[in-house]
Design a protein around this motif. Sequence first.
Motif, PDB file in Angstrom:
ATOM      1  N   ASP A   1      30.904  44.939 -13.223  1.00 57.03           N
ATOM      2  CA  ASP A   1      31.357  45.732 -12.078  1.00 57.03           C
ATOM      3  C   ASP A   1      30.703  47.117 -12.029  1.00 57.03           C
ATOM      4  O   ASP A   1      31.069  47.957 -11.213  1.00 57.03           O
ATOM      5  CB  ASP A   1      32.881  45.855 -12.065  1.00 57.03           C
ATOM      6  CG  ASP A   1      33.433  46.631 -13.257  1.00 57.03           C
ATOM      7  OD1 ASP A   1      32.645  47.084 -14.107  1.00 57.03           O
ATOM      8  OD2 ASP A   1      34.666  46.781 -13.329  1.00 57.03           O
TER       9      ASP A   1
ATOM     10  N   ARG B   1      30.664  49.459 -14.424  1.00 55.96           N
ATOM     11  CA  ARG B   1      31.224  50.461 -15.322  1.00 55.96           C
ATOM     12  C   ARG B   1      30.546  50.378 -16.684  1.00 55.96           C
ATOM     13  O   ARG B   1      30.097  49.319 -17.101  1.00 55.96           O
ATOM     14  CB  ARG B   1      32.723  50.263 -15.505  1.00 55.96           C
ATOM     15  CG  ARG B   1      33.497  50.481 -14.229  1.00 55.96           C
ATOM     16  CD  ARG B   1      34.988  50.358 -14.431  1.00 55.96           C
ATOM     17  NE  ARG B   1      35.332  49.381 -15.457  1.00 55.96           N
ATOM     18  CZ  ARG B   1      36.463  49.391 -16.138  1.00 55.96           C
ATOM     19  NH1 ARG B   1      37.372  50.295 -15.894  1.00 55.96           N
ATOM     20  NH2 ARG B   1      36.719  48.478 -17.041  1.00 55.96           N
ATOM     21  N   SER B   2      30.492  51.494 -17.364  1.00 56.51           N
ATOM     22  CA  SER B   2      29.963  51.536 -18.721  1.00 56.51           C
ATOM     23  C   SER B   2      31.051  52.005 -19.672  1.00 56.51           C
ATOM     24  O   SER B   2      31.774  52.948 -19.372  1.00 56.51           O
ATOM     25  CB  SER B   2      28.776  52.493 -18.823  1.00 56.51           C
ATOM     26  OG  SER B   2      27.678  51.983 -18.126  1.00 56.51           O
TER      27      SER B   2
ATOM     28  N   ILE C   1      28.528  49.419 -23.555  1.00 53.93           N
ATOM     29  CA  ILE C   1      28.663  48.088 -22.963  1.00 53.93           C
ATOM     30  C   ILE C   1      28.715  48.271 -21.455  1.00 53.93           C
ATOM     31  O   ILE C   1      29.580  48.978 -20.944  1.00 53.93           O
ATOM     32  CB  ILE C   1      29.940  47.380 -23.466  1.00 53.93           C
ATOM     33  CG1 ILE C   1      29.901  47.231 -24.988  1.00 53.93           C
ATOM     34  CG2 ILE C   1      30.107  46.029 -22.776  1.00 53.93           C
ATOM     35  CD1 ILE C   1      31.207  46.773 -25.594  1.00 53.93           C
ATOM     36  N   ASP C   2      27.792  47.643 -20.748  1.00 51.10           N
ATOM     37  CA  ASP C   2      27.764  47.705 -19.289  1.00 51.10           C
ATOM     38  C   ASP C   2      28.449  46.461 -18.741  1.00 51.10           C
ATOM     39  O   ASP C   2      28.055  45.340 -19.047  1.00 51.10           O
ATOM     40  CB  ASP C   2      26.322  47.787 -18.776  1.00 51.10           C
ATOM     41  CG  ASP C   2      25.637  49.065 -19.227  1.00 51.10           C
ATOM     42  OD1 ASP C   2      26.294  50.118 -19.225  1.00 51.10           O
ATOM     43  OD2 ASP C   2      24.448  49.014 -19.584  1.00 51.10           O
ATOM     44  N   SER C   3      29.503  46.668 -17.935  1.00 49.15           N
ATOM     45  CA  SER C   3      30.244  45.536 -17.390  1.00 49.15           C
ATOM     46  C   SER C   3      29.635  45.120 -16.045  1.00 49.15           C
ATOM     47  O   SER C   3      28.931  45.895 -15.399  1.00 49.15           O
ATOM     48  CB  SER C   3      31.718  45.901 -17.232  1.00 49.15           C
ATOM     49  OG  SER C   3      31.870  46.964 -16.336  1.00 49.15           O
TER      50      SER C   3
END
Length: 126
Positions: A99, A101-102, A95-97
């Motif tokens: 901000d 981050r993964s 899941i890539d957010s």
Amino acid sequence: MRDIPVVLDGYKLTVVEPPAPKMREDGNGGWLPVTNRDGVTQFVVSLFAKLRTAPGQRPQKGEEIKVTLETDPGEGFGEDSRVALVNARINAYQIDSPDGRSISGISFKALSLAPAGLAPAPRGEK
């Protein structure tokens, strides 16, 4: 790759939270049951998985896992019950957010639960 078969015969699986319908927020403060593409309600169970050790070996720490069940496992799987997963599989996810981050990991899925030692053979096997 999806639905990678996994063999958990070397682990003791103990129910931590009994099976219940899997729920998802509906965006309006309510909850809806999760269904598959055919409209069948999915269930979720929390299990404590601990590696079986041979006599004289030092026991290792276990881990709590959540497993999505494709069918209602029925009654008899209360807290502290020893169980086996029927047709257990794992799926990798990422899941890539926003901000940057993964978050990645694996999720567990099974057809259903069976009492420990009584799990039927996976589909297509005898």
